[in-house]
Design an enzyme around this catalytic site. Structure first.
Site, PDB file in Angstrom:
ATOM      1  N   GLU A  99       0.851  -1.200   0.000  1.00  0.00           N
ATOM      2  CA  GLU A  99       0.000   0.000   0.000  1.00  0.00           C
ATOM      3  C   GLU A  99       0.885   1.248   0.000  1.00  0.00           C
ATOM      4  O   GLU A  99       2.039   1.210   0.436  1.00  0.00           O
ATOM      5  CB  GLU A  99      -0.896  -0.066   1.249  1.00  0.00           C
ATOM      6  CG  GLU A  99      -1.770   1.122   1.532  1.00  0.00           C
ATOM      7  CD  GLU A  99      -2.834   1.422   0.485  1.00  0.00           C
ATOM      8  OE1 GLU A  99      -2.501   1.463  -0.711  1.00  0.00           O
ATOM      9  OE2 GLU A  99      -3.990   1.673   0.881  1.00  0.00           O
ATOM     10  N   ASP A 100       0.338   2.361  -0.479  1.00  0.00           N
ATOM     11  CA  ASP A 100       1.117   3.600  -0.476  1.00  0.00           C
ATOM     12  C   ASP A 100       1.144   4.252   0.914  1.00  0.00           C
ATOM     13  O   ASP A 100       2.193   4.606   1.419  1.00  0.00           O
ATOM     14  CB  ASP A 100       0.611   4.594  -1.543  1.00  0.00           C
ATOM     15  CG  ASP A 100      -0.896   4.831  -1.500  1.00  0.00           C
ATOM     16  OD1 ASP A 100      -1.582   4.274  -0.616  1.00  0.00           O
ATOM     17  OD2 ASP A 100      -1.398   5.581  -2.365  1.00  0.00           O
ATOM     18  N   ASP A 103      -3.616   5.783   6.590  1.00  0.00           N
ATOM     19  CA  ASP A 103      -4.012   7.053   7.191  1.00  0.00           C
ATOM     20  C   ASP A 103      -4.970   6.757   8.357  1.00  0.00           C
ATOM     21  O   ASP A 103      -4.520   6.445   9.461  1.00  0.00           O
ATOM     22  CB  ASP A 103      -4.650   7.891   6.077  1.00  0.00           C
ATOM     23  CG  ASP A 103      -5.018   9.302   6.494  1.00  0.00           C
ATOM     24  OD1 ASP A 103      -4.251   9.925   7.231  1.00  0.00           O
ATOM     25  OD2 ASP A 103      -6.075   9.784   6.065  1.00  0.00           O
ATOM     26  N   LYS A 131       0.718   7.208   8.702  1.00  0.00           N
ATOM     27  CA  LYS A 131       0.355   8.452   9.387  1.00  0.00           C
ATOM     28  C   LYS A 131      -0.384   8.087  10.674  1.00  0.00           C
ATOM     29  O   LYS A 131      -1.608   8.211  10.740  1.00  0.00           O
ATOM     30  CB  LYS A 131      -0.589   9.238   8.466  1.00  0.00           C
ATOM     31  CG  LYS A 131      -0.163  10.657   8.148  1.00  0.00           C
ATOM     32  CD  LYS A 131      -1.323  11.399   7.516  1.00  0.00           C
ATOM     33  CE  LYS A 131      -1.220  11.527   6.027  1.00  0.00           C
ATOM     34  NZ  LYS A 131      -2.403  12.218   5.440  1.00  0.00           N
ATOM     35  N   PHE A 152      -0.763  16.265   3.987  1.00  0.00           N
ATOM     36  CA  PHE A 152      -1.184  15.514   2.811  1.00  0.00           C
ATOM     37  C   PHE A 152       0.004  15.246   1.910  1.00  0.00           C
ATOM     38  O   PHE A 152       0.628  16.157   1.378  1.00  0.00           O
ATOM     39  CB  PHE A 152      -2.301  16.228   2.046  1.00  0.00           C
ATOM     40  CG  PHE A 152      -3.084  15.272   1.207  1.00  0.00           C
ATOM     41  CD1 PHE A 152      -4.124  14.540   1.773  1.00  0.00           C
ATOM     42  CD2 PHE A 152      -2.762  15.059  -0.112  1.00  0.00           C
ATOM     43  CE1 PHE A 152      -4.829  13.611   1.016  1.00  0.00           C
ATOM     44  CE2 PHE A 152      -3.459  14.130  -0.884  1.00  0.00           C
ATOM     45  CZ  PHE A 152      -4.498  13.412  -0.317  1.00  0.00           C
ATOM     46  N   ASP A 159      -1.459  10.495  -4.870  1.00  0.00           N
ATOM     47  CA  ASP A 159      -2.076  11.557  -5.667  1.00  0.00           C
ATOM     48  C   ASP A 159      -2.875  12.516  -4.809  1.00  0.00           C
ATOM     49  O   ASP A 159      -3.241  12.220  -3.678  1.00  0.00           O
ATOM     50  CB  ASP A 159      -3.033  10.948  -6.689  1.00  0.00           C
ATOM     51  CG  ASP A 159      -4.325  10.441  -6.043  1.00  0.00           C
ATOM     52  OD1 ASP A 159      -4.223   9.619  -5.120  1.00  0.00           O
ATOM     53  OD2 ASP A 159      -5.412  10.906  -6.434  1.00  0.00           O
ATOM     54  N   ARG A 165       1.180  11.637  -9.001  1.00  0.00           N
ATOM     55  CA  ARG A 165       1.629  10.262  -8.754  1.00  0.00           C
ATOM     56  C   ARG A 165       3.016  10.003  -9.322  1.00  0.00           C
ATOM     57  O   ARG A 165       3.747   9.141  -8.850  1.00  0.00           O
ATOM     58  CB  ARG A 165       0.667   9.264  -9.419  1.00  0.00           C
ATOM     59  CG  ARG A 165      -0.706   9.192  -8.783  1.00  0.00           C
ATOM     60  CD  ARG A 165      -1.434   7.951  -9.318  1.00  0.00           C
ATOM     61  NE  ARG A 165      -2.865   7.983  -9.076  1.00  0.00           N
ATOM     62  CZ  ARG A 165      -3.453   7.589  -7.955  1.00  0.00           C
ATOM     63  NH1 ARG A 165      -2.716   7.153  -6.950  1.00  0.00           N
ATOM     64  NH2 ARG A 165      -4.759   7.624  -7.833  1.00  0.00           N
TER      65      ARG A 165
END
Ligand code: IMP
Ligand code: MG
Length: 174
Positions: A99-100, A103, A131, A152, A159, A165
């Site tokens: 996963e990127d 959050d 995060k 963010f 993105d 991206r």
């Protein structure tokens, strides 16, 4: 270097790639003798997965899933839907979800709930960024590139409204 207006470099390319190399080496040790299947979560995980996979010195397989959570907003909707499922059955496999960023944790918690009933031999989460200050549900990545503050993040696959991206570094949206 290409830095779009409204973006500030947070972690440069060399730092990110160095950390990903270390993660790949750690995974290679932990999964020695196994053939893990990497499941990339589209689209944000693509640059991270490509870089990480090259540093995993094992016969790894690739698969992909797409889930919806955010739309074009900065906030999670709380609802998670599978848009594209894996091509292959994960039964008996050692699965690493790529996963990127984690959050609130809602997306990965829901996804893991869905994957848990499928008979994988093991199921782990590897994320480029975490995060933790934003967490709403109790989930901790098994592998994490960097912990980041409540800002963010864009670039390296991440993105804002489908932009940024392709940045080769991790940036912060100002
Ligand atoms: P969560 O369900 O709140 O953990 O959100 C996870 C998803 O939201 C990630 O897979 C990202 O696609 C997106 N997301 C969360 N925070 C950020 C960010 O800082 N930048 C870009 N995307 C983010
Ligand atoms: Mg994502």
């Amino acid at each position: 270097m290409y830095i779009p207006e409204g973006v500030e470099v947070y972690l440069d390319e060399e730092t990110v790639d160095g950390r990903i190399k270390a993660l790949g080496e750690e995974i290679s040790k932990d999964y020695a003798g196994k053939e893990p299947i990497l499941i990339g979560i589209l689209k944000g995980s693509i640059p991270f997965m490509a870089q990480l996979a090259k540093r995993i010195s094992l016969p790894a397989e690739f698969d992909f899933m797409a889930v919806s959570s955010y739309g074009n907003s900065r906030e999670s909707s709380g609802k998670v839907r599978i848009i594209k499922d894996t091509d292959y059955d994960i039964k008996g496999k050692d699965v690493i979800v790529i996963e990127d960023i984690v959050d609130t944790g809602i997306t990965m918690t829901r996804l893991f709930e869905m994957l848990k009933g499928r008979g994988a031999c093991s199921l782990k989460l590897c994320t480029l960024l975490d995060k933790p200050s934003r967490r709403q549900v109790d989930i901790e990545p098994d592998y994490c590139g960097f912990e980041v503050p409540d800002k963010f993040m864009v670039g390296y696959g991440m993105d804002y409204a489908q932009k940024y991206r392709n940045l080769p570094y991790i940036g912060v949206l100002l």
